[in-house]
Motif scaffolding. Sequence first.
Motif, PDB file in Angstrom:
ATOM      1  N   GLY A   1       4.199   8.475  -5.578  1.00  0.00           N
ATOM      2  CA  GLY A   1       4.350   7.732  -4.339  1.00  0.00           C
ATOM      3  C   GLY A   1       4.871   8.532  -3.168  1.00  0.00           C
ATOM      4  N   VAL A   2       5.103   9.835  -3.344  1.00  0.00           N
ATOM      5  CA  VAL A   2       5.553  10.610  -2.192  1.00  0.00           C
ATOM      6  C   VAL A   2       4.504  11.648  -1.821  1.00  0.00           C
ATOM      7  CG1 VAL A   2       7.960  10.332  -2.819  1.00  0.00           C
ATOM      8  CG2 VAL A   2       6.757  12.387  -3.502  1.00  0.00           C
TER       9      VAL A   2
ATOM     10  N   VAL B   1      11.362   1.230  -1.587  1.00  0.00           N
ATOM     11  CA  VAL B   1      12.179   1.722  -0.471  1.00  0.00           C
ATOM     12  C   VAL B   1      11.515   1.373   0.861  1.00  0.00           C
ATOM     13  CG1 VAL B   1      13.375   3.551  -1.690  1.00  0.00           C
ATOM     14  CG2 VAL B   1      11.112   3.980  -0.730  1.00  0.00           C
TER      15      VAL B   1
ATOM     16  N   PHE C   1       8.071  12.712  -7.497  1.00  0.00           N
ATOM     17  CA  PHE C   1       7.759  11.493  -8.239  1.00  0.00           C
ATOM     18  C   PHE C   1       6.552  10.822  -7.598  1.00  0.00           C
ATOM     19  CE2 PHE C   1       8.824   6.928  -9.297  1.00  0.00           C
ATOM     20  CZ  PHE C   1       8.400   7.038 -10.607  1.00  0.00           C
TER      21      PHE C   1
ATOM     22  N   TYR D   1      11.447  14.435   0.551  1.00  0.00           N
ATOM     23  CA  TYR D   1      10.787  13.616  -0.478  1.00  0.00           C
ATOM     24  C   TYR D   1      11.503  12.301  -0.686  1.00  0.00           C
ATOM     25  CZ  TYR D   1       8.487  18.022  -1.583  1.00  0.00           C
ATOM     26  OH  TYR D   1       7.778  19.186  -1.518  1.00  0.00           O
ATOM     27  N   ASN D   2      12.838  12.341  -0.702  1.00  0.00           N
ATOM     28  CA  ASN D   2      13.543  11.099  -1.031  1.00  0.00           C
ATOM     29  C   ASN D   2      13.542  10.128   0.146  1.00  0.00           C
ATOM     30  OD1 ASN D   2      15.131  12.674   0.512  1.00  0.00           O
ATOM     31  ND2 ASN D   2      17.042  12.225  -0.548  1.00  0.00           N
ATOM     32  N   ARG D   3      13.044  10.575   1.291  1.00  0.00           N
ATOM     33  CA  ARG D   3      12.924   9.641   2.403  1.00  0.00           C
ATOM     34  C   ARG D   3      11.509   9.068   2.479  1.00  0.00           C
ATOM     35  NH1 ARG D   3      15.698   6.255   5.872  1.00  0.00           N
ATOM     36  NH2 ARG D   3      14.658   6.112   7.886  1.00  0.00           N
ATOM     37  N   CYS D   4      10.568   9.779   1.900  1.00  0.00           N
ATOM     38  CA  CYS D   4       9.159   9.395   2.051  1.00  0.00           C
ATOM     39  C   CYS D   4       8.896   8.078   1.321  1.00  0.00           C
ATOM     40  CB  CYS D   4       8.268  10.478   1.454  1.00  0.00           C
ATOM     41  SG  CYS D   4       6.525  10.047   1.453  1.00  0.00           S
ATOM     42  N   ILE D   5       8.228   7.160   2.020  1.00  0.00           N
ATOM     43  CA  ILE D   5       7.869   5.898   1.349  1.00  0.00           C
ATOM     44  C   ILE D   5       6.392   5.874   0.984  1.00  0.00           C
ATOM     45  CG2 ILE D   5       9.699   4.663   2.531  1.00  0.00           C
ATOM     46  CD1 ILE D   5       7.590   3.436   4.339  1.00  0.00           C
ATOM     47  N   GLY D   6       5.654   6.891   1.415  1.00  0.00           N
ATOM     48  CA  GLY D   6       4.263   6.991   0.969  1.00  0.00           C
ATOM     49  C   GLY D   6       3.271   6.140   1.725  1.00  0.00           C
ATOM     50  N   THR D   7       3.406   6.117   3.065  1.00  0.00           N
ATOM     51  CA  THR D   7       2.377   5.388   3.819  1.00  0.00           C
ATOM     52  C   THR D   7       1.083   6.190   3.904  1.00  0.00           C
ATOM     53  OG1 THR D   7       2.951   6.389   5.924  1.00  0.00           O
ATOM     54  CG2 THR D   7       4.168   4.431   5.295  1.00  0.00           C
ATOM     55  N   ARG D   8       1.164   7.511   3.669  1.00  0.00           N
ATOM     56  CA  ARG D   8       0.015   8.417   3.696  1.00  0.00           C
ATOM     57  C   ARG D   8      -0.571   8.583   5.100  1.00  0.00           C
ATOM     58  NH1 ARG D   8      -0.671   4.865  -0.074  1.00  0.00           N
ATOM     59  NH2 ARG D   8      -2.605   3.883   0.618  1.00  0.00           N
TER      60      ARG D   8
ATOM     61  N   PRO E   1      14.585   5.161  11.567  1.00  0.00           N
ATOM     62  CA  PRO E   1      13.120   5.233  11.651  1.00  0.00           C
ATOM     63  C   PRO E   1      12.686   6.067  12.853  1.00  0.00           C
ATOM     64  CG  PRO E   1      13.866   2.949  11.502  1.00  0.00           C
ATOM     65  CD  PRO E   1      15.075   3.790  11.679  1.00  0.00           C
ATOM     66  N   ASN E   2      11.430   6.475  12.821  1.00  0.00           N
ATOM     67  CA  ASN E   2      10.879   7.267  13.915  1.00  0.00           C
ATOM     68  C   ASN E   2      10.126   6.336  14.862  1.00  0.00           C
ATOM     69  OD1 ASN E   2       9.470   8.923  15.583  1.00  0.00           O
ATOM     70  ND2 ASN E   2       8.059   9.648  14.002  1.00  0.00           N
TER      71      ASN E   2
ATOM     72  N   CYS F   1       4.840   9.553  11.157  1.00  0.00           N
ATOM     73  CA  CYS F   1       5.651   9.097  10.022  1.00  0.00           C
ATOM     74  C   CYS F   1       6.650   8.055  10.496  1.00  0.00           C
ATOM     75  CB  CYS F   1       6.399  10.248   9.370  1.00  0.00           C
ATOM     76  SG  CYS F   1       7.509   9.660   8.076  1.00  0.00           S
ATOM     77  N   PRO F   2       6.589   6.831   9.965  1.00  0.00           N
ATOM     78  CA  PRO F   2       7.479   5.788  10.476  1.00  0.00           C
ATOM     79  C   PRO F   2       8.940   5.999  10.095  1.00  0.00           C
ATOM     80  CG  PRO F   2       6.237   4.976   8.617  1.00  0.00           C
ATOM     81  CD  PRO F   2       5.706   6.337   8.915  1.00  0.00           C
ATOM     82  N   VAL F   3       9.198   6.810   9.062  1.00  0.00           N
ATOM     83  CA  VAL F   3      10.570   6.876   8.565  1.00  0.00           C
ATOM     84  C   VAL F   3      11.206   8.250   8.754  1.00  0.00           C
ATOM     85  CG1 VAL F   3      10.242   5.050   6.887  1.00  0.00           C
ATOM     86  CG2 VAL F   3       9.721   7.401   6.254  1.00  0.00           C
ATOM     87  N   ASN F   4      10.620   9.084   9.586  1.00  0.00           N
ATOM     88  CA  ASN F   4      11.193  10.412   9.807  1.00  0.00           C
ATOM     89  C   ASN F   4      11.277  11.234   8.529  1.00  0.00           C
ATOM     90  OD1 ASN F   4      11.717  11.141  12.452  1.00  0.00           O
ATOM     91  ND2 ASN F   4      13.471   9.760  12.581  1.00  0.00           N
TER      92      ASN F   4
ATOM     93  N   HIS G   1       0.824  -1.211   0.000  1.00  0.00           N
ATOM     94  CA  HIS G   1       0.000   0.000   0.000  1.00  0.00           C
ATOM     95  C   HIS G   1       0.860   1.263   0.000  1.00  0.00           C
ATOM     96  CE1 HIS G   1       0.826   1.331   4.056  1.00  0.00           C
ATOM     97  NE2 HIS G   1      -0.004   2.325   3.919  1.00  0.00           N
ATOM     98  N   VAL G   2       2.156   1.149   0.267  1.00  0.00           N
ATOM     99  CA  VAL G   2       2.981   2.354   0.311  1.00  0.00           C
ATOM    100  C   VAL G   2       3.220   2.855  -1.107  1.00  0.00           C
ATOM    101  CG1 VAL G   2       4.128   1.675   2.427  1.00  0.00           C
ATOM    102  CG2 VAL G   2       5.124   1.063   0.246  1.00  0.00           C
ATOM    103  N   GLY G   3       3.495   4.141  -1.197  1.00  0.00           N
ATOM    104  CA  GLY G   3       3.662   4.745  -2.517  1.00  0.00           C
ATOM    105  C   GLY G   3       4.902   4.246  -3.224  1.00  0.00           C
ATOM    106  N   ARG G   4       5.956   3.991  -2.456  1.00  0.00           N
ATOM    107  CA  ARG G   4       7.207   3.564  -3.084  1.00  0.00           C
ATOM    108  C   ARG G   4       7.679   2.265  -2.442  1.00  0.00           C
ATOM    109  NH1 ARG G   4      11.653   7.849  -3.674  1.00  0.00           N
ATOM    110  NH2 ARG G   4      11.647   7.920  -1.393  1.00  0.00           N
TER     111      ARG G   4
ATOM    112  N   MET H   1      21.176   8.015   4.005  1.00  0.00           N
ATOM    113  CA  MET H   1      20.758   9.272   4.628  1.00  0.00           C
ATOM    114  C   MET H   1      21.173   9.319   6.094  1.00  0.00           C
ATOM    115  SD  MET H   1      16.945   9.435   3.132  1.00  0.00           S
ATOM    116  CE  MET H   1      16.641   8.383   1.751  1.00  0.00           C
TER     117      MET H   1
ATOM    118  N   SER I   1       6.400   6.501  15.953  1.00  0.00           N
ATOM    119  CA  SER I   1       5.286   6.275  15.040  1.00  0.00           C
ATOM    120  C   SER I   1       4.593   4.946  15.311  1.00  0.00           C
ATOM    121  CB  SER I   1       5.786   6.284  13.598  1.00  0.00           C
ATOM    122  OG  SER I   1       4.781   5.734  12.762  1.00  0.00           O
TER     123      SER I   1
ATOM    124  N   TYR J   1      13.115   1.296   4.393  1.00  0.00           N
ATOM    125  CA  TYR J   1      13.377   2.441   5.280  1.00  0.00           C
ATOM    126  C   TYR J   1      12.713   2.260   6.643  1.00  0.00           C
ATOM    127  CZ  TYR J   1      15.205   5.268   1.392  1.00  0.00           C
ATOM    128  OH  TYR J   1      15.937   5.773   0.344  1.00  0.00           O
TER     129      TYR J   1
END
Lengths: 191, 489, 1038
Positions: free
Chosen positions: C946-947, B141, C944, C891-898, B156-157, C874-877, B135-138, B152, B160, B144
Amino acid sequence: MEPRQSRRSRRAPSVILAEFVSTHDVLHAAEAVHQAGYVRWDAHTPFPVHGMDRAMGLRDSRLGWIVIAFALTGLTGAFVMMHWMNGIDYPTIVGDKPAGAPGTLPSMVPILFELTILFSAFGSVLGMFGLNRLPRHHHPVFASDRFRLASDDRFFISIEADDPKFDVEKTRAMLEEAHALNVEVIEEDVS
Amino acid sequence: MAYWKPIAELDEAHLVKPASKLREVTHEIARVTENRAPRGWWICFLLASTFAGIFVVCVSYLFYRGVGVWGNTSPVYWAWDITNFVWWVGIGHAGTLISAILFIFRQKWRTAINRFAEAMTIFAVICALIFPGIHVGRPWVLFYVFPLPNQMTLWPNFKSPLLWDVFAVGTYFTVSLLFWYTGLIPDLATLRDRSLTKWRQRIYGFFALGWRGSNRHWQNYERAYLILAAISTPLVLSVHSVVSMDFATSVIPGWHTTIFPPYFVAGAIFSGFAMVETVLLIARSVFKLHRVILMRHLELMNKFLLLTSLLVGYAYAMEFFMAWYSGNQYEMAHFLQNRPMGPYYWAWLWMVIPNCVIPQLYWFKRMRTNIPVMFVISIVINIGMWFERFVIIVSSLNRDFLPSAWGLFRPTIIDVGTFAGTIGIFFTLFLLFMRWLPMVSMTEVKGTLPQADPHMKAADEGAHDPSPIVGEQQTAVAAPGGLVPEGAE
Amino acid sequence: MSKRAPNPARPAAIDAAPEFPKGHVDTPPSEEALLLSRRGLLGAMAATFAVVGAEGCRRPIEKIVPYTKMPEDVIPGVPSHYATVMQRRGDAIGLVVESHEGRPTKIEGNEAHPSSLGAVDLIGQASILELYDPDRSTTPRKGGAPASWDDFEHELGAKLGTFDKDQGAKLRVLMPPSISPTVLRMRDALAQRFPKARVHTWSAVADSNARMGAKAALGEPLNTLYAYEKARVILALDSDFLQTESGSVRANKALAAGRRLRSAKDAMSRLYVVEPARTATGDTADHRLRLAAGDIAGYAFALAGELAKSGVAIDAQGSAAKAAASAKVPPKWLTAVAKDLAQNRGHAIVMVGSRQPPEVHALAHAIHAALGSVGTVVNYAAVADPAELDVATDLKALTDAIAAKQVETLVILGGNPVYDAPADLAFPEKLASVPLSVHASLSFDETSEKCSWHVPRAHEYESWGDAQALDGTVSVQQPLIAPLYDGRSDIELLAFMAGPRAPQKAPLDAVRATAQALILAGHGLSGCAPFDERGDAECKDATGNPAGAHEYELDRDWNRALAMGVVHRPQGPKAASLVPNGVAQAIDARKVGPKGSGAFEVTFAPCPKMVDGRYANNTWLLELPDGATKLVWDNAALLSPESAKQLGVEKGDFVKIAAGDRSVTAAVWVVPGQADGSIALTLGWGRKKAGRVGNDHGFDAYPLRATDALGFVSGVTVTKTGDEQYFFAQTQEHSSSENRPIAHQATLAEYRVKPNFAELDGPPPRALPLWSQADYGEAPVKDAHAPSGHQWGMTVDLNACTGCNACVIACMAENNVPVVGKREVWRGREMHWLRIDRYYADRAEFGASADDPAVINEPVMCVHCEEAPCENVCPVNATTHGPEGLNEMAYNRCIGTRYCANNCPYKVRRFNYLNWHNDAVFKDTGGLPETLQMQQNPNVTVRFRGVMEKCSYCVQRIQSSKIKAKRELRELKDGEIRTACQQTCPADAIVFGDVNSESSAVTRLTRLDRRFGLLAELGTRPRTTYLGKVRNTNPEMA
């Protein structure tokens, strides 16, 4: 299976195997063997037989201590990971909340708990394998064909040859005395 | 060197009628994995694997174009994806519950179904884990979310709830797998010993790890199993609590609710039991296991369903009460207007009626013991529980604080395909399990037979009566620790 | 490829001469600055040609240098800014265009220009996309087949040659009304060559009525300038002066200035609006009367009478009384309004919309005179082209001439008459009968199709030109990029046609000559020797004596004018007085438009987005939510709930609207606030040949329009067709605020009693957090280099916001916000970082009801909560807070969990569900066209699929300003950083700055009594503060 030895290698008994038809018989046989003072022997049953541990005079399992150790490792590991990563190595401002412990302790609880559980689970399974020396795909008893019933409905007692009190005739006699359905001496090559 | 007795005689083990009650058990259960699969199995398997195929197609398309192929939108950023995730995780719960908690309470009737339930847990959690993954957009990756070093140097946070989820569900899956496998080892040994072909023997033998039923092993084994059961019990309660925190810790009306953890756990067990029952009934009829899985077991499960249904109903009622009692206008607007009268009122009805109303039939024994009825109800309950998650997720998101941002969610065909696909995956895995692994624990069943008790003389060679195999131990053996098993007449 | 003289001068970069005090033209620019600016275009052109390829080389060859040696003023990544100007209807808006390595990317207003004052409207913002329109015409075409400019020049030249003997009697030119002195000079030159030829003007949207009204009342067509900032009472009669009328940008600035409240003691002007359909102006009004356009004249005349009663003697009283018709008007709207106007003599304005007939405009002039407003709040200025006629009459003259076979050659410069000419003229058919017809246009459109020749027209941003603003200010239009598609400007084409009579051939020379004449005039110099190559002139002063012994340095003033964007300012307003009896005659001679049998009227208004249809291929504008309906990618026939009930239609149903033999079928949309019995159709939709994305959106209103019914047509019949409902997409589906404390407003009286009404109505003080607050001052982030004391914040004044949408487009342009298309918007996936929430209120105190609600607009972008719910989850900061209090997205860290978007109470986060740039509107045409990519801002990541993304407070602007300040070893100045929305806001509703500094404007605003934090009760501590809206209602209207 071990590599074939040269034709000249002689064979010697390695374990003696007695088959029983009921839990009742095997339990009493076990008591007899135990009283006879054997130490390097074992009982083989398709399911754990109630009272067998006492009959064999086994000490309580040490598994619990292993699991505790794993659990504590998981707990501390989880805390160190979370505090170091979010609090020390790369703190970020997230929702205006503190970055590391003690402020973040409440939010750490779930992961602290989960990792503790995870580690103890591995502790108990791996610990069990360790104590049981498993996996071990070869064992003298597997040389017996009847032993295949040990996982079905038959009960066995095996006494190993390197037991100080081991003596093929005496031991066999003792086992037959204990209502063994039959007794089998398993030999193997010794160099 | 061979013993004087001809080896052929050993083959009786699986060629002639079982010689003893114990052997009968072995035979009754092991034969399923040894004989050719019945037609029923093939039909189910083809059906299930077709759906699994649909899943592959949908997900490929999803990865090709993006999450947009689903109906998710703004403000409904989560929809079927997370609904399915929560639903599947919930279903998983009954497995662990049955095998762990009932084990600790020495409920011997569990032996008939615990292997099933555990398998179901694992397959359900697999289906569940798929959704956070896709379900994630990307998805590429996704790693992460794990605390791995990366370019980077960012971690992780851990604040959350989603990350708590990763650990909770991940742990849950691993522990369930270990638990399940540990329980399988002695049975794998049995299959190894019964195998006629070399490959069969090698494969089962490999996984049996050289188990030889040694009592010194049994001692540690039993302790390990007990500990696993002991830690799985809080685990199973924690997992859905953590899942519920995804919602409970947020600010959205309808999510921001302190009752969620117990409410979710109750719901999970509710749907899980329903699913176990569905699967059990299928297996029972396909493989003719009427002598292993008894009406008593099914009735007990129905009682359990009734109980959990009441718990869930209480949670629903309490949500409404608190919304009104709080006087918070956003909460009231949500619970008193949007849910029952908003655009998704029909989903709300699908939630309330199957989960709270229909199970009330189980107050009547005639219903509790009627196979067709319980089959239908078990399925209806699972639909209802799916809608519960749908209502919680979608109808909370679609109307939150700012009316300007309100919107509707409309599913796409890909949504449907993905969901149907996971059901296919679930049953595919399940059918393979039933075909190749002992679906009832032979060891445990034997352990509960009268013959297993060393204090009574057993001599029923060849005696073979069609009476249930598992049934009579209830009367014969008082459970260790003196407490009489629940429901033992 | 034609030969040109080399250009001695280049456009001058406004930021190349930073020491210019804005608004002054007398300080000389530093030589260095001009040097830089010279090289500026070198780099610009070089880069351009590098991008576009040698295809467009019409500029002198020797200037086209490869980008091997970087001009020292073009630092990659550091944009340069050029001043230019664009024509917006009758007005010219001064612009400053940001250019990256030769690519113009962003339009801003020019503070030195009176019609801009630093702001631009949404069209100005979006016009950059018109420059890069992928479907612009790339080559001349003969009968649709590609041809060369040489062929064209040869053929037209030959044809013109034949006209010389009969003085071009059979030559006609059709062009939109022009405000460019140079174009007009060239037109006169053409007239000199062909005295019998005629140049007609036509534009679907024009100010003809106003001009004729002024002519009748004042004797000559004049522009009326309103000083809204000084006015106390403003009555707008069917005039959307804040959005679609000429001069709207300045009007916004001035009106907001006159309504700005710093404390409960301040006064604000009162705005009455009478209009048939909802507009930005009506939504801003303190009192709004919905009245059919046809009844407004009657109301105006009645009001004149009412004014007389309250002692305001109006010229043409009698005629007005005769013409009065106020049956449909609530009496208060006569008595109370008249009283209010009379009480504010000298500070009252009566605006009349361009849709209303000339006599109403004339009456307004009379009223102003009677109220003594002339000279105080109403002034006059000369128009650019006094010769311009009423466009409808003029176009009719042309078609009649064609019908009479008097036209052999018709040259159409710009415009799209085949699409937008009044239906009764049957222009397309007539055009077909012209032997040689030429259409110069940006794209090969409906008109080009029907002409024997089409030639590509150069865009305003790629050609030299000039334009005169309403108040007479003249600015030069600089090319910011060499023509992408070898287009030519009107000046060039007219010059070519004028042939030997053309004073200059090259457009630059022509423009420069015009400008220098004005400059000299501005210095009281005249009779100068003709313009020479050295850029100097021998001049005599007024008395004819040589002006000193020196050569006047035209070059200096010229370059300064280019850099500043202003060549010439008029000396004060133009005096004008009523022609005796003129208004009365106008009223008596009024033609009442044809009245059909039907019960309904249809009003035609220029679409705030499409204007007359010229922007139909502009994706930003297509996806921009309409202010009144929040519809995107469509217009609709707007009905009041009452009328809808009467017709038995609901949203999406189709109706057939027939006026005589003219008819249109359109889907309806029900809008509270629409006048009963009046249907609103905006112009500019339903294009057939607009381009790859622009065709067949919405409904074309032109087939209903006639020469005698350009503004509205009464007595039309409306019938439900019963077709399947039309599929509309809206960005905001729910218009009620559900009585939630989210958009606070009060009447001025209430405000005076309860200055902090916003907070009192609003949330209780939030509970203190359980944890120690992070100190943003010292940056806890590992590698925060210099600890920064800046804390960014913003205020949005709901009292100033008119919902004009300029900020939305500015944000899209600045931040590369993608367009998703109608279907995705319907799903709810629009990507606007900044949206304007529009809520209806039906409080009686506001004189509002359910069918006629009071409207409040609330711009919502990320409010940068200090305790941001999105960050916790946000799980990935990927979204965290910066040390300066910005809620940042990696943006390049975002995985798009929404998850962040779910947990955002403001729902300002936007998710790239698909690869929008390529997988949405341009999906089937090979993805985002290269030209559109040229527009994108290189300082902002293109996201792009998904973010998650959202408003960043224009962090790129913050950073570049900080870097600039650091390099200049100084502190940041307050107001130095302006977000894109703030910079373009014509009403100055948005203010951004450092809330840590006591002195900053934003800090002062956050302390105003009207402040409130949106949803602050959730404990989010938003950095954006809103200021409640105050309505200056007239107690006597209640």
